[in-house]
Design a protein around this motif. Structure first.
Motif, PDB file in Angstrom:
ATOM      1  N   ALA A  51       0.809  -1.220   0.000  1.00 48.68           N
ATOM      2  CA  ALA A  51       0.000   0.000   0.000  1.00 48.68           C
ATOM      3  C   ALA A  51       0.842   1.269   0.000  1.00 48.68           C
ATOM      4  N   ILE A  52       2.169   1.146  -0.116  1.00 49.52           N
ATOM      5  CA  ILE A  52       3.009   2.338  -0.240  1.00 49.52           C
ATOM      6  C   ILE A  52       2.818   2.921  -1.638  1.00 49.52           C
ATOM      7  N   ARG A  53       2.517   4.189  -1.701  1.00 45.41           N
ATOM      8  CA  ARG A  53       2.266   4.827  -2.998  1.00 45.41           C
ATOM      9  C   ARG A  53       3.506   4.747  -3.880  1.00 45.41           C
ATOM     10  N   LYS A  70      -3.134   0.884   7.201  1.00 42.25           N
ATOM     11  CA  LYS A  70      -3.150   2.272   6.725  1.00 42.25           C
ATOM     12  C   LYS A  70      -2.055   3.092   7.409  1.00 42.25           C
ATOM     13  N   LEU A  71      -1.940   2.949   8.732  1.00 41.39           N
ATOM     14  CA  LEU A  71      -0.935   3.717   9.463  1.00 41.39           C
ATOM     15  C   LEU A  71       0.476   3.333   9.045  1.00 41.39           C
ATOM     16  N   TYR A  72       0.721   2.035   8.934  1.00 44.70           N
ATOM     17  CA  TYR A  72       2.058   1.595   8.529  1.00 44.70           C
ATOM     18  C   TYR A  72       2.389   2.090   7.124  1.00 44.70           C
ATOM     19  N   GLY A  73       1.410   1.966   6.203  1.00 46.42           N
ATOM     20  CA  GLY A  73       1.666   2.390   4.833  1.00 46.42           C
ATOM     21  C   GLY A  73       2.016   3.864   4.738  1.00 46.42           C
ATOM     22  N   GLU A  74       1.261   4.712   5.421  1.00 40.25           N
ATOM     23  CA  GLU A  74       1.545   6.149   5.392  1.00 40.25           C
ATOM     24  C   GLU A  74       2.853   6.469   6.105  1.00 40.25           C
ATOM     25  N   SER A 114      11.573   3.953  10.371  1.00 36.88           N
ATOM     26  CA  SER A 114      10.241   4.126  10.953  1.00 36.88           C
ATOM     27  C   SER A 114      10.028   3.278  12.198  1.00 36.88           C
ATOM     28  N   LEU A 115      11.081   2.668  12.722  1.00 36.80           N
ATOM     29  CA  LEU A 115      10.917   1.665  13.773  1.00 36.80           C
ATOM     30  C   LEU A 115      10.260   2.227  15.026  1.00 36.80           C
ATOM     31  N   SER A 116      10.713   3.378  15.503  1.00 36.19           N
ATOM     32  CA  SER A 116      10.162   3.915  16.741  1.00 36.19           C
ATOM     33  C   SER A 116       8.678   4.265  16.583  1.00 36.19           C
ATOM     34  N   SER A 170       5.368   2.562  18.402  1.00 34.54           N
ATOM     35  CA  SER A 170       4.417   3.425  19.094  1.00 34.54           C
ATOM     36  C   SER A 170       2.995   3.183  18.592  1.00 34.54           C
ATOM     37  N   TYR A 171       2.809   3.107  17.264  1.00 34.69           N
ATOM     38  CA  TYR A 171       1.494   2.816  16.694  1.00 34.69           C
ATOM     39  C   TYR A 171       0.980   1.455  17.160  1.00 34.69           C
TER      40      TYR A 171
END
Length: 281
Positions: A89-91, A161-165, A197-199, A203-204
């Motif tokens: 889902a990554i653009r 969705k959150l991970y992709g964005e 994006s690990l941190s 957190s998410y």
């Protein structure tokens, strides 16, 4: 012109809110009507004294643990499904996805897959947890398993969705550098997008686990296991002294998980920035 437009939008929103309140029958005076006040007083009076018999407390402890188990397993399943979906889902962006470089067929296929996965994630998170629970209760019967499946399905849509964005937001210059050095898309994700994006990823995920724990207490209302099952039984039997004990137990559990989540997030942030701070000193 912009100021007038903003003012009109604000007025329109306020009028919409006011009309919606009238149309849905919002009346705070209803809460103060004598019959309603007496009904609330009877309910509050029935909450005391709390049920503290050892067998009931032991049952609550087991149900609380079952609720935690539901939230843990459902969150783990959501990560397993959401992570690969989020990668797809990554653009598509950058020179590598230029139509002249890929060809029209491959370029069109990549965008088709992107929109399909985005729509799938939207569908998963668009259906509420309770609706998912009802579906899975019909499919597999009562108990914790349908609750796990319900939370996993809904959380997959949200985390995907959150991970992709989140992965999209990584500096494109770093991604292009990895591509120039010969990395394929999987290596680019593994060595650039994910580490950067690990941190935020942790957190998410921790926050979603906290949400799943709260939701797991509600899914018991439809027979999906956890402490919510006992809560709805006690409510239907008008055993309000048991209800007060159950509410207090849920409150303690939510506070404990909130504190644990804060502790883990702080540890993640410290581990992510500690090295840089020490080097700065």
């Amino acid at each position: 012109m912009t100021g007038w437009l903003n003012g009109l939008i604000a007025i329109g929103l306020l009028l919409s809110i006011f009309y919606s309140g009238l149309d849905t029958g919002v009346s705070f005076g209803t809460l103060l009507e004598p019959k309603n006040v007496r009904a609330v007083q009877r309910f509050i009076a029935g909450l005391w004294p709390m049920e503290t018999s050892p067998p009931f407390l032991w049952q609550i402890l087991k149900l609380l643990w079952e609720t935690v188990e539901i939230s843990l397993v459902s969150t783990a399943l959501a990560i397993v499904f959401a992570l690969p979906l989020s990668v797809v889902a990554i653009r598509p962006q950058g020179e590598e996805f230029d139509v002249r470089r890929l060809g029209k067929l491959q370029w069109s296929l990549r965008w088709l897959v992107y929109y399909f996965v985005r729509a799938l994630l939207g569908l998963l998170r668009g259906i509420p947890e309770l609706m998912w629970a009802l579906i899975f209760v019909v499919a597999v019967g009562l108990g914790p398993f349908p609750g796990i499946l319900a939370l996993a399905a809904h959380s997959t849509g949200i985390l995907g969705k959150l991970y992709g964005e989140m992965f999209e937001a990584v500096d494109l210059r770093l991604v292009e550098t990895a591509r120039v050095s010969g990395c394929n898309q999987f290596q680019e994700f593994l060595f650039v997008r994910f580490p950067m994006s690990l941190s935020i990823f942790l957190s998410y995920t921790l926050f979603r686990w906290e949400c799943n724990l709260r939701s797991a207490t509600v899914l018991g209302f439809v027979g999906a296991g956890g402490i919510g099952t006992q809560l709805i039984i006690s409510m239907k039997l008008f055993m309000y002294h048991e209800v007060s004990t159950l509410i207090f137990a849920i409150l303690l559990l939510v506070i404990a998980i909130e504190l644990l989540g804060q502790f883990l997030r702080v540890r993640v942030l410290r581990s992510d920035t500690g090295k840089g701070i020490r080097e700065g000193r």
